[in-house]
Design an enzyme around this catalytic site. Structure first.
Site, short mmCIF file in Angstrom:
data_model
loop_
_atom_site.label_atom_id
_atom_site.label_comp_id
_atom_site.label_asym_id
_atom_site.label_seq_id
_atom_site.Cartn_x
_atom_site.Cartn_y
_atom_site.Cartn_z
N THR A 13 53.17 9.18 22.27
CA THR A 13 52.08 8.23 23.24
C THR A 13 51.15 9.76 23.31
OG1 THR A 13 52.96 9.03 25.47
CG2 THR A 13 53.88 7.03 24.23
N GLY A 14 49.85 9.08 23.68
CA GLY A 14 48.60 10.22 23.51
C GLY A 14 48.64 10.91 22.34
N THR A 16 46.59 10.21 19.99
CA THR A 16 45.25 10.12 19.48
C THR A 16 44.24 11.25 19.40
OG1 THR A 16 44.58 8.90 21.40
CG2 THR A 16 45.30 7.44 19.61
N SER A 17 44.57 12.22 20.27
CA SER A 17 44.10 13.47 20.27
C SER A 17 44.77 14.66 20.66
CB SER A 17 42.62 13.32 21.14
OG SER A 17 43.05 13.29 22.61
N TYR A 152 47.77 15.95 40.39
CA TYR A 152 48.19 16.18 39.08
C TYR A 152 49.28 16.63 38.81
CZ TYR A 152 47.73 17.85 34.29
OH TYR A 152 47.75 18.43 32.95
N1 LIG Z 1 44.96 20.63 27.64
C1 LIG Z 1 45.37 21.32 28.69
O1 LIG Z 1 45.11 22.36 29.25
C2 LIG Z 1 46.94 20.58 29.18
C3 LIG Z 1 47.64 21.41 29.93
C4 LIG Z 1 48.78 20.95 30.63
C5 LIG Z 1 49.30 19.65 30.34
N2 LIG Z 1 48.57 18.96 29.53
C6 LIG Z 1 48.90 17.71 29.06
O2 LIG Z 1 48.94 17.47 27.79
C7 LIG Z 1 49.00 16.19 27.44
C8 LIG Z 1 48.01 15.95 26.24
O3 LIG Z 1 46.73 16.28 26.77
P1 LIG Z 1 45.84 17.05 25.87
O4 LIG Z 1 45.44 18.26 26.35
O5 LIG Z 1 46.21 16.76 24.53
O6 LIG Z 1 44.42 16.12 26.09
P2 LIG Z 1 43.72 14.87 25.34
O7 LIG Z 1 43.17 15.48 24.05
O8 LIG Z 1 42.74 14.46 26.46
O9 LIG Z 1 44.68 14.06 25.00
C9 LIG Z 1 45.20 13.06 25.86
C10 LIG Z 1 46.04 11.94 25.25
O10 LIG Z 1 46.42 10.96 26.53
C11 LIG Z 1 46.07 9.85 26.18
N3 LIG Z 1 45.78 8.78 27.21
C12 LIG Z 1 45.18 8.88 28.11
N4 LIG Z 1 45.10 8.02 29.15
C13 LIG Z 1 45.92 7.07 28.47
C14 LIG Z 1 46.08 5.94 28.70
N5 LIG Z 1 45.91 5.34 30.00
N6 LIG Z 1 47.04 4.98 27.99
C15 LIG Z 1 47.29 5.73 26.76
N7 LIG Z 1 47.04 6.96 26.66
C16 LIG Z 1 46.39 7.63 27.36
C17 LIG Z 1 44.60 9.99 25.27
O11 LIG Z 1 44.69 8.72 24.17
P3 LIG Z 1 43.04 7.91 24.22
O12 LIG Z 1 42.00 9.17 24.31
O13 LIG Z 1 43.32 7.10 22.97
O14 LIG Z 1 43.28 7.15 25.49
C18 LIG Z 1 45.23 11.21 24.32
O15 LIG Z 1 45.68 10.99 23.34
C19 LIG Z 1 48.44 15.40 28.64
O16 LIG Z 1 49.78 14.77 29.46
C20 LIG Z 1 48.02 16.68 29.71
O17 LIG Z 1 48.26 16.16 31.09
C21 LIG Z 1 47.50 19.54 28.94
#
Ligand SMILES: NC(=O)c1ccc[n+]([C@@H]2O[C@H](COP(=O)([O-])OP(=O)(O)OC[C@H]3O[C@@H](n4cnc5c(N)ncnc54)[C@H](OP(=O)(O)O)[C@@H]3O)[C@@H](O)[C@H]2O)c1
Length: 252
Positions: A13-14, A16-17, A152
């Site tokens: 899940t998630g 897509t990016s 968060y």
């Molecule tokens: N980047 C960081 O610094 C960081 C640090 C700690 C934890 N994280 C965690 O890592 C995970 C992935 O984040 P990322 O950094 O890869 O950021 P990202 O590129 O923004 O990816 C977030 C993903 O979550 C999906 N998503 C968001 N809202 C959604 C919804 N309502 N229903 C279904 N899918 C949803 C998005 O899909 P769509 O765009 O298709 O909606 C996307 O695939 C998240 O849980 C985030 O909290 C990230």
């Protein structure tokens, strides 16, 4: 160490990016058959174009919607019948001081980050194979005091707690549940915080300054840990957390 995923079925899940998409690539490279779920699949379809169509499947879903979660469960059952790996990674980051947080802000973050993962797991429970591996994405940040992070961090700490509970609840079914906690990772999540131009660069520099290694984490580096937790290479590991943050955890 065995990290191959040949003949394994996986849901991301998630996917897509960012971290989820990097993990989808790594899973496909290692032989898995993968469902990539998210709200907008066009970018992932393009980025994964080189991988065999029979090994990749896309599902549009909003993890905050119970109906979508049910539909995802049906799609997983129809596509695979049994699920070996679930990487529950969909999430959003929103930061604000407690006094300004509205009920809708609270609900949005908790519903996407925690409630969505909780009920997705409930829906998938009967589909898990023996020796299935569940990986939840929390955050290294939840262990520290950061401005504006009350909701968060709570949503991520709830996932950490869920992994501990389920590791016990599912141990007799052979299902493992672990957590990966990224530090600040170079994904679109940072762009979604709403800053542009110089302000965005300033924020990025401030974040890098908090990381002893002096750089952001790459999504592929988180994907490597997810592959390890998903594979039989980690078969005695459950209820645990891997933090990947360039040394920020122990920074004084
Ligand atoms: N980047 C960081 O610094 C960081 C640090 C700690 C934890 N994280 C965690 O890592 C995970 C992935 O984040 P990322 O950094 O890869 O950021 P990202 O590129 O923004 O990816 C977030 C993903 O979550 C999906 N998503 C968001 N809202 C959604 C919804 N309502 N229903 C279904 N899918 C949803 C998005 O899909 P769509 O765009 O298709 O909606 C996307 O695939 C998240 O849980 C985030 O909290 C990230």
């Amino acid at each position: 160490m065995i990290m191959h995923l040949e003949n394994k079925t996986a849901l991301i899940t998630g996917g897509t990016s960012g971290i989820g998409l990097a993990t989808a690539k790594l899973f496909l490279q290692n032989g898995a058959n993968v469902i990539i779920a998210g709200q907008e699949t066009a970018k992932a379809r393009k980025e994964l174009a080189d991988y065999d169509d029979k090994n990749k499947h896309f599902f549009i879903y909003d993890t905050a919607k119970m109906k979508d979660i049910e539909q995802l469960g049906i799609f997983v059952k129809d596509t695979f019948s049994k699920l070996d790996i679930a990487f529950l990674n969909a999430g959003v980051a929103r930061f604000a001081p407690l006094e300004t947080i509205s009920e809708s802000f609270f609900n949005e973050v908790m519903n996407i980050n925690f409630k969505g993962a909780f009920f997705t797991l409930q829906n998938l429970s009967k589909l898990f194979s023996e020796n299935a591996s569940v990986v939840l994405t929390a955050s290294a940040g939840m262990h520290k005091a950061h401005w504006g992070s009350s909701i968060y961090s709570a949503s991520k700490a709830a996932l950490r707690s869920l992994a501990i509970s389920l590791s016990n609840e599912w141990v007799n079914r052979g299902i493992r549940v672990n957590v990966v906690s990224p530090g600040t990772t170079d994904t679109t999540l940072l762009q979604k915080l709403g800053l542009e131009g110089e302000k965005f660069q300033e924020m990025k520099n401030n974040l890098i300054a908090q990381i002893p290694m002096g750089r952001l984490i790459k999504p592929e580096e988180i994907a490597n840990a997810v592959l390890y937790l998903a594979s039989s290479g980690s078969e005695s590991q459950t209820g645990t957390e891997i933090i990947i943050d360039g040394g920020a955890f122990f920074k004084v």
